[in-house]
Write an enzyme that holds these catalytic residues in place. Structure first.
Site, PDB file in Angstrom:
ATOM      1  N   ASP A  43       0.878  -1.181   0.294  1.00 39.90           N
ATOM      2  CA  ASP A  43      -0.036   0.119  -0.031  1.00 39.90           C
ATOM      3  C   ASP A  43       0.905   1.140  -0.001  1.00 39.90           C
ATOM      4  OD1 ASP A  43      -2.286   1.657  -0.091  1.00 39.90           O
ATOM      5  OD2 ASP A  43      -3.108   0.752   1.630  1.00 39.90           O
TER       6      ASP A  43
HETATM    7  C1  BGC Z   1      -4.997   3.268  -0.424  1.00 34.29           C
HETATM    8  C2  BGC Z   1      -4.875   2.021  -1.359  1.00 34.29           C
HETATM    9  C3  BGC Z   1      -4.812   3.015  -2.747  1.00 34.29           C
HETATM   10  C4  BGC Z   1      -3.461   3.663  -2.687  1.00 34.29           C
HETATM   11  C5  BGC Z   1      -3.257   4.457  -3.910  1.00 34.29           C
HETATM   12  C6  BGC Z   1      -3.746   4.089  -0.347  1.00 34.29           C
HETATM   13  O1  BGC Z   1      -3.766   5.152   0.530  1.00 34.29           O
HETATM   14  O2  BGC Z   1      -4.855   2.653   1.114  1.00 34.29           O
HETATM   15  O3  BGC Z   1      -6.198   1.585  -1.227  1.00 34.29           O
HETATM   16  O4  BGC Z   1      -4.907   1.941  -3.608  1.00 34.29           O
HETATM   17  O5  BGC Z   1      -3.642   4.768  -1.257  1.00 34.29           O
HETATM   18  O6  BGC Z   1      -4.051   5.440  -3.817  1.00 34.29           O
END
Ligand code: BGC
Length: 736
Positions: free
Chosen positions: A267
């Site tokens: 993530d």
């Molecule tokens: C989120 C993810 C997301 C990523 C990119 C993170 O803060 O938890 O689900 O895909 O950001 O935007």
């Protein structure tokens, strides 16, 4: 001499020709007639250490490097999971302001789960995959399958509810649909990211049983049945180690037990340690906020844990290149499956076909929770003056919420949808009733409008209306249904309870439609005759809702999670703070395997609305259920046949749900667990025989002592109904 000269000339020409042939020969990694494994091995053999390391970390906010020297393309990723997000700046979270990136918004995954129809997942996945493909994305950051543990989790709307079986069945066709476009689905967030509060630090402790029975099955289905090409690690820790480089989750379970052959992506900002990231199964590091990143220099990404520090450790022998080769091979494989698959389709974007898919899923996912005296669907000609009240009647719900925020080609509001379908037949007036303020990531900005005035005006207008259609619920603001924070309580925000009470006191003809991805308390429920749960429905939201309200669509959605009467009725929230939200960032899942209806049923707590519940404009009768045998071995598949009849005057669809309970077990087992379901469409008066297959092996529990699945022989009750609390048929079978 002459003759020798000719030979020399011939030799020269042949050698020259061979050189040309060799120069023109397609290298193995580019040869699509070769297996992916051969191509990967070949590409890997041509790459330098630096090139391999480069692939293992971001080069921009949403891309990672390819191998420019070899013509191997970069990997471009996009959120996910409800639509393809607008283009983002190279090096900041700002939007890049392109004018060709307004997408189709599909309904939130809670709505998809509420359809209880895997065919909806298939068309959803295919359509969103086409959008991602058209936008030249290799990876779509979705779907999400974290289990609904508490109604306070700000991101429940992005997931598929509280039941591992339902989520498992719904996630697989989504992935297959996306990937048939040559776009990798990225299943998220692996695992136990079940709250937003302290999501970066919270350290989850839970039993193996809860892990294997509740929190992992949907991921396992995504990997084994869905063959997902990538997966995203979660922010939180489990058993002391961050999930993005967690040995148990990634090395043992994902890559070991499940034989995942895809790419583990962090993530954004989920990496914390070079050695763990190198050795514990992480493949691509994204979103790390380093000093380098904030200086916005060209080399910012070299500061990443899997960049220069990794290269250094590889060069001085502290870390082994075997792990690096494994990472690079997986990434290459994903590239061959996506951008370097010249046969993948071209995709399509924001098309009428995609809008139609979005609408179909929305219409199937709306849940009718209450309909006293059949006030719905609206009877033509019965109402001359309709008052539409509530901010959600006009608010854009595709905006906000965090990473699932979308820039859309269109979003039809409920007010627009109603006006379109009711035309000039009736007078429709709108008033806001309450206001929430704009959505801003990580902060609450209260509305500057006066709440008392908004409410007073709405109640005054309601007195003169024939019907009040209320649109409220939550929204995508911080501390509502939004990433980066949890809800503070389970109540309706922005003074809505007061408003609803005020409206119903002056006008009993009132239909409440709630938009949310979470359960809310409903102190007014006994007064309100009709209630619809309308999630976040995307581009066609208002058209889908209006279609249900006027009866062009007969609702058939079922709740994918329980609505408790109050927060402490919910398992995770029934204990102390250690259970939720944790103490000093430590957390123990005290309700163990009793998540969702497993808790309410086993503890005999009456929910407000149970899992699997949803009404229709017609009525169905589930007839006598029969199993094909009465005794089964552990490897058998039980075939249960049940007649379902539409007893009403309208065509409609019913979801037949099959739960099992283990009559006698050496461990605590939930009162019942969903093990099969089927959605069946029936015209008025029609009967269909529904056959559902139940592999007996899926009735096992995870044994803490044996560290594996165990199925104890004995009697099981197979229960059939149309909600977890409306069981109309029971059959006892024996497992030998
Ligand atoms: C989120 C993810 C997301 C990523 C990119 C993170 O803060 O938890 O689900 O895909 O950001 O935007």
């Amino acid at each position: 001499m002459k003759f020798l000269g000719r030979i020399a000339l011939f030799v020269f020409i042949s050698v020259a020709a061979n050189i040309t042939v060799a120069q023109n020969a397609v290298p193995v990694y580019l040869d699509e007639s070769k297996s992916i494994e051969e191509r990967v091995a070949n590409a890997l053999s041509l790459m330098t250490l630096e090139e391999k390391v480069d692939m293992c970390h971001a080069q921009s906010k949403f891309s990672s490097a390819g191998v420019p020297r070899l013509g191997i393309p970069e990997v471009w990723m996009s959120d996910g999971p409800h639509g393809v997000r607008a283009e983002i700046d190279w090096d900041s979270w700002g939007y890049a302001d392109w004018t060709n990136d307004s997408c189709t918004a599909f309904p939130a995954l809670t709505c998809l789960a509420a359809t209880f129809n895997p065919e909806m997942s298939a068309i959803y996945g295919k359509a969103i995959g086409e959008e991602a493909r058209y936008r030249k994305k290799e990876v779509l950051l979705g779907p999400g399958v974290n289990i609904y543990r508490t109604p306070l989790n700000g991101r429940n709307f992005e997931y598929m509810g509280e039941d591992p079986f339902l989520a498992s069945k719904m996630v697989v066709p989504y992935i297959q649909g996306v990937q048939q476009n040559g776009v990798a689905a990225c299943v998220k967030h692996f695992a136990l990211n079940n709250q937003e509060m302290w999501r970066d630090q919270v350290d989850v402790e839970l039993s193996d049983r809860a892990l294997y029975e509740i929190y992992l099955p949907a991921f396992k289905a995504a990997v084994i049945d869905g063959q997902a090409w990538s997966i995203m690690g979660a922010y939180n820790k489990i058993r002391g180690q961050h999930c993005c480089h967690n040995e148990l989750l990634l090395q043992k379970i994902l890559k070991g037990d499940w034989k995942f052959d895809g790419v583990v992506i962090t993530d954004w900002g989920g990496t914390h340690d070079t050695k763990e990231a190198a050795m514990n199964g992480l493949d691509i590091e994204m979103g790390t906020g380093t000093d380098g990143l904030t200086t916005n220099t060209k080399s910012a990404y070299d500061f990443y844990y899997l960049a220069d520090p990794y290269l250094k450790a590889l060069k001085n022998g502290e870390l082994s290149s075997t792990d690096l080769d494994d990472k690079a091979s997986r990434i290459l494989k994903m590239i061959f499956r996506t951008s370097m698959n010249t046969k993948r389709p071209f995709g399509s974007f924001a098309s009428p076909e995609h809008a139609a898919v979005s609408r179909k899923v929305a219409e199937e996912g709306i849940v009718l929770l209450k309909n006293k005296n059949n006030i719905l669907p609206l009877k033509a000609g019965s109402y001359k003056k309709i008052l539409v009240v509530g901010e959600n009647g006009t608010r854009k719900m595709t905006l906000g919420g965090g990473s699932s925020d979308l820039k859309v080609k269109q979003e039809v509001s409920p007010l627009q949808g109603l006006k379109a379908v009711l035309g000039n037949e009736v007078e429709i007036e709108y008033t806001m009733g309450y206001a929430s303020g704009p959505s801003a990531y990580g902060q609450e900005i209260p509305s500057w409008l006066n709440a008392d005035s908004l409410r007073t005006v709405a109640i005054e207008k309601a007195k003169g209306a024939d019907l009040v259609l209320y649109f409220g619920g939550l929204n995508k603001n911080h501390a509502q249904d939004c990433e980066g924070g949890d809800r503070k309580n389970m109540n309706l925000p922005f003074g809505q309870d007061l408003l609803i009470n005020g409206l119903i006191a002056v006008n009993k003809n009132m239909v409440v439609t709630l938009m949310s991805g979470n359960a809310v308390t409903m102190p007014w429920i006994n007064e309100v005759p009709a209630l619809l749960q309308a999630w976040y429905l995307g581009s066609e939201s208002g058209n889908a809702i209006a279609s249900v309200i006027v009866g062009n669509t007969n609702p058939s959605g079922k709740l994918p999670f329980t609505f408790p009467v109050k927060l402490t009725d919910n398992g995770a929230n029934a204990f102390d703070e250690l259970s939720y939200p944790g103490v000093n960032f430590k957390q123990v899942y005290k309700e163990d395997i009793l998540v969702g209806y497993r808790w309410y049923d086993t503890k005999k707590i009456e929910p407000l609305f149970p899992f699997g519940f949803g009404l229709s404009y017609t009525t169905f009768e589930i007839g006598k259920a029969n199993t094909d045998k009465s005794k089964y071995t552990k490897t058998d598949v039980v075939k249960i046949t049940v007649p379902v009849t539409n007893k009403g005057l309208k065509a409609g669809s019913e979801v037949v749900q099959v739960y099992i309970s283990d009559n006698e077990a050496s461990v605590t087992r939930p009162e019942k667990e969903l093990k099969g379901f089927a959605k069946v469409q029936l015209s008025a008066g029609e009967t269909k025989q529904v056959v559902i297959e139940l592999p007996v092996s899926e009735w096992a529990f995870y044994s803490e002592t044996k560290k594996g699945w165990e199925l104890e022989p004995g009697k099981f009750t197979v229960q059939v109904g149309n909600s977890s609390r409306a069981i109309s048929q029971k059959v006892t079978v024996t497992v030998e």
